[in-house]
Design a protein around this motif. Structure first.
Motif: not given
Length: 230
Positions: A102-105, A129-131, A144-148, A150-156
């Motif tokens: 749960l570190r990113y959307a 999700v974001r946006d 979803c589990r909520g809104i956040y 932080q981008d997936q790009g460098p994390r997943g």
């Protein structure tokens, strides 16, 4: 058994005549007692319903994106296979993803825009999700589990798709029937879906009869003894 002309007719019936509680009760009676996804997975817009065939997506966390010493085939590929998975969506399919922390959307507005163009039925994320406002404005069904933000790009990365996944102990294979409303999301095994939906439609009719009887003064005890429904 209730027969449907096609999947579109099936999905329409699910969204207009049924709800997850009644199908969940029927699945319990059939011995399928672990078909609800975790309760934290809920519609971005309250009241939203979703129905379609699963297009499962497997995610994984990364901690050093594109390290020169990495030998992994996706090491230097932004988002892994996410864009390929998104573009592979078909009409009435649901992008359903798990595997990430749960570190990113896992989903956003541009993905929703592409999915709408492909006539996908929605997205179910075991994560954020974001946006969010953009997704709401599009009218795209997202659970979803909520809104956040932080981008997936460098994390997943997405590491596979159209593969069998598991969320909260519920196994989801490609093509599994998914149905969700504001009370939960169900994965209905293909081999059980015809019986489950037929029995659920019958149960709704019975519950309506019981409701009328109770409104007329019948006690709950007598109603259950008479109709076997409560």
């Amino acid at each position: 058994m209730t027969e449907f002309e096609n999947d579109s007719a099936l999905f329409s019936t699910l969204k207009t005549e049924l709800f997850t509680a009644v199908i969940g009760d029927v699945l319990d009676q059939m011995g399928l007692t672990r078909q609800f996804l975790p309760a934290e997975i809920a519609p971005l817009v309250p009241g939203t319903k979703i129905a379609g065939r699963a297009m499962p997506v497997l995610e994984a966390d990364i901690f050093d994106n594109g390290h020169p010493a990495s030998n992994g085939p996706l090491a230097n590929k932004p988002f892994g296979l996410m864009l390929e998975a998104l573009d592979d969506l078909r009409e009435n399919e649901i992008y359903i993803a798990t595997g990430a922390s749960l570190r990113y959307a896992l989903w956003g507005e541009l993905m929703s825009t592409r999915a709408l163009h492909l006539k996908a039925a929605g997205a179910i994320l075991d994560g954020y999700v974001r946006d969010a406002q953009g997704i709401r404005d599009l009218g795209f069904p997202a659970f979803c589990r909520g809104i956040y933000a932080q981008d997936q790009g460098p994390r997943g990365k997405v590491i596979d798709f159209r593969c069998t996944i598991e969320i909260g102990g519920v196994k989801i294979a490609p093509g599994t029937l998914l149905f969700g409303d504001e009370e939960g999301v169900l994965a209905i095994p293909r081999e059980a879906e015809a019986e489950a939906i037929t029995r659920a439609l019958e149960k709704v009719k019975s519950e309506n009869i019981v409701a009328d009887a109770i409104k007329g003064g019948m006690s709950a005890t007598e109603a259950f003894a008479t109709y076997g429904v409560m």
